[in-house]
Enzyme design. Structure first.
Site, mmCIF file in Angstrom:
data_model
loop_
_atom_site.group_PDB
_atom_site.id
_atom_site.type_symbol
_atom_site.label_atom_id
_atom_site.label_comp_id
_atom_site.label_asym_id
_atom_site.label_seq_id
_atom_site.Cartn_x
_atom_site.Cartn_y
_atom_site.Cartn_z
ATOM 1 N N HIS A 63 3.790 -6.545 -1.433
ATOM 2 C CA HIS A 63 4.100 -5.233 -2.001
ATOM 3 C C HIS A 63 4.445 -4.276 -0.860
ATOM 4 O O HIS A 63 4.323 -4.628 0.320
ATOM 5 C CB HIS A 63 2.946 -4.712 -2.857
ATOM 6 C CG HIS A 63 1.686 -4.427 -2.101
ATOM 7 N ND1 HIS A 63 0.912 -5.416 -1.544
ATOM 8 C CD2 HIS A 63 1.054 -3.250 -1.824
ATOM 9 C CE1 HIS A 63 -0.143 -4.868 -0.954
ATOM 10 N NE2 HIS A 63 -0.076 -3.557 -1.099
ATOM 11 N N HIS A 65 3.236 -1.329 0.278
ATOM 12 C CA HIS A 65 2.318 -0.431 0.965
ATOM 13 C C HIS A 65 2.401 -0.660 2.466
ATOM 14 O O HIS A 65 2.614 -1.786 2.930
ATOM 15 C CB HIS A 65 0.892 -0.630 0.462
ATOM 16 C CG HIS A 65 0.585 0.145 -0.790
ATOM 17 N ND1 HIS A 65 -0.483 -0.132 -1.617
ATOM 18 C CD2 HIS A 65 1.219 1.218 -1.355
ATOM 19 C CE1 HIS A 65 -0.498 0.717 -2.630
ATOM 20 N NE2 HIS A 65 0.524 1.536 -2.498
ATOM 21 N N ASP A 67 0.382 -0.901 4.981
ATOM 22 C CA ASP A 67 -0.440 -1.871 5.716
ATOM 23 C C ASP A 67 0.028 -3.303 5.510
ATOM 24 O O ASP A 67 -0.526 -4.228 6.102
ATOM 25 C CB ASP A 67 -1.916 -1.728 5.342
ATOM 26 C CG ASP A 67 -2.199 -1.928 3.863
ATOM 27 O OD1 ASP A 67 -1.403 -1.443 3.045
ATOM 28 O OD2 ASP A 67 -3.230 -2.550 3.519
ATOM 29 N N HIS A 68 1.084 -3.477 4.701
ATOM 30 C CA HIS A 68 1.653 -4.801 4.478
ATOM 31 C C HIS A 68 3.094 -4.922 4.988
ATOM 32 O O HIS A 68 3.613 -6.038 5.047
ATOM 33 C CB HIS A 68 1.603 -5.155 2.987
ATOM 34 C CG HIS A 68 0.222 -5.317 2.469
ATOM 35 N ND1 HIS A 68 -0.352 -6.537 2.200
ATOM 36 C CD2 HIS A 68 -0.731 -4.387 2.183
ATOM 37 C CE1 HIS A 68 -1.595 -6.358 1.767
ATOM 38 N NE2 HIS A 68 -1.842 -5.059 1.745
ATOM 39 N N HIS A 140 -1.790 -4.032 -9.409
ATOM 40 C CA HIS A 140 -2.076 -3.092 -8.320
ATOM 41 C C HIS A 140 -1.507 -1.731 -8.725
ATOM 42 O O HIS A 140 -0.924 -1.591 -9.811
ATOM 43 C CB HIS A 140 -1.460 -3.619 -7.021
ATOM 44 C CG HIS A 140 -1.936 -2.928 -5.781
ATOM 45 N ND1 HIS A 140 -3.243 -2.568 -5.575
ATOM 46 C CD2 HIS A 140 -1.257 -2.529 -4.664
ATOM 47 C CE1 HIS A 140 -3.354 -1.983 -4.390
ATOM 48 N NE2 HIS A 140 -2.163 -1.952 -3.826
ATOM 49 N N ASP A 211 -2.671 -7.535 -2.720
ATOM 50 C CA ASP A 211 -3.527 -6.523 -3.331
ATOM 51 C C ASP A 211 -3.446 -6.571 -4.853
ATOM 52 O O ASP A 211 -2.360 -6.497 -5.434
ATOM 53 C CB ASP A 211 -3.114 -5.133 -2.841
ATOM 54 C CG ASP A 211 -3.437 -4.931 -1.373
ATOM 55 O OD1 ASP A 211 -3.803 -5.910 -0.702
ATOM 56 O OD2 ASP A 211 -3.323 -3.785 -0.900
ATOM 57 N N HIS A 269 -8.330 -9.396 3.530
ATOM 58 C CA HIS A 269 -8.119 -7.969 3.224
ATOM 59 C C HIS A 269 -9.476 -7.287 3.010
ATOM 60 O O HIS A 269 -9.762 -6.732 1.962
ATOM 61 C CB HIS A 269 -7.226 -7.840 1.986
ATOM 62 C CG HIS A 269 -6.583 -6.484 1.823
ATOM 63 N ND1 HIS A 269 -7.183 -5.456 1.138
ATOM 64 C CD2 HIS A 269 -5.381 -6.019 2.229
ATOM 65 C CE1 HIS A 269 -6.387 -4.403 1.113
ATOM 66 N NE2 HIS A 269 -5.279 -4.714 1.789
#
Length: 315
Positions: A63, A65, A67-68, A140, A211, A269
């Site tokens: 996805h 976000h 942090d990914h 998510h 996530d 995670h």
């Protein structure tokens, strides 16, 4: 097949855990490495790993976000300076291609190799000679996908003595029989592969769930998997907040593993609020539901060999 975790934290980097990234080392299967997610500083983490950036030919993003994905532009750029000339196939949700295009346009970045960006959807997204990869949307706060990697069945063992008895000479014809091909001898006789080999061996199945809250999609993606890699951001103490923000607890991850009848769960995670000293209690919550759990940490490396998962010593 090996799995190496480059970042196992949630949300932002901490002293113990970087942001999300893991590599499937498929050197023995197809001489490739596949990267799943590419959080900030992934390329820096690679400096402390034996993984070579030029060997990474496929990238799967769960996805969008930060942090990914915040490490993706830098990794793709640096890969070119580190001998990466082969094309890269990038898989991820809608918007990923546009974000990269704007980033490279504004920074004047040029990639000397071909980058093929594929917008993922539920179902089969990739098939090679060795693998099938499926995606499915999970639950998510933004659109997020889990991935299921299925290795195709492997050839059975060649019964050499039996093949020779049928007149097959030593040489390339034996290899063809081992690979599942029937062969015709000089005298016109056909030797069938099924008659001189054992049954095919079932390939491995790995599910990588980014996530998500607990959901049926995660269970379906993970059905009978040999290895499930699942986010486990919190303990049950924080379950209400986990659901609010579309995350899982270690018990949620263990429940998915249990319901899907997987063989092994690697929890990933992990929130920075949990110190290393708290990991035994964290693990205990999960093993009360599903016994075969590992907690991933940065640079942890796992090996799948002969139907067993083993945690290796760090490099």
């Amino acid at each position: 097949m090996d799995i190496e975790f480059l970042g196992t934290g949630a949300g932002m980097p901490s002293k113990q855990r970087n942001t999300s990234a893991l590599v499937l080392d498929l050197t023995d299967e197809n001489n490739e490495n596949w990267l799943f997610d590419c959080g900030e500083a992934t390329q820096h983490q690679l400096l402390y790993s034996a993984i070579k950036p030029k060997k990474i030919t496929k990238i799967f993003i769960t996805h969008l976000h930060g942090d990914h994905i915040f490490g993706l532009p830098g990794f793709l750029s640096s890969r070119a300076f580190l001998g990466g000339e082969d094309p890269v196939d990038l898989y991820g949700p809608a918007g990923l291609k546009e974000w990269l295009q704007h980033t490279y346009q504004l920074t004047g970045t040029y990639l000397p190799y071909k980058l093929n960006v594929h917008e993922v959807h539920d179902g089969l997204i990739l098939e090679t000679d060795e693998f099938k990869v499926f995606a499915k949307e999970v639950q998510h706060v933004v659109r997020s996908f889990g991935y299921r990697i299925e290795q195709k069945d492997l050839p059975g063992t060649l019964l050499i003595d039996k093949a020779i008895e049928q007149g097959v000479p030593k040489g390339p014809l034996l290899q063809r029989l081992k690979d599942g091909q029937d062969v015709e001898l000089e005298n016109g006789q056909t030797v069938y592969s099924k008659d001189v080999t054992t049954e095919k061996k079932k390939g491995f199945v790995i599910s990588v769930i980014g996530d998500t809250s607990y959901c049926d999609a995660s269970v379906k993606l993970s059905q009978d998997a040999d290895i499930l890699i699942h986010e486990a951001t919190f303990t049950e103490e924080f379950s209400e907040g986990a659901r609010e923000f579309g995350h899982s607890t270690i018990v949620d991850a263990a429940t998915v593993a249990n319901e899907a009848h997987v063989k092994n769960l690697i929890a990933n995670h992990i929130s920075a609020r949990f110190l290393p000293s708290e990991m035994p209690a964290f693990l205990a919550e999960g093993t009360a539901v599903f016994p075969h759990i590992y907690i991933a940490d940065d640079f942890a490396r796992f090996q799948w060999k002969r139907g067993e998962l083993k945690k290796l010593a760090k490099h």
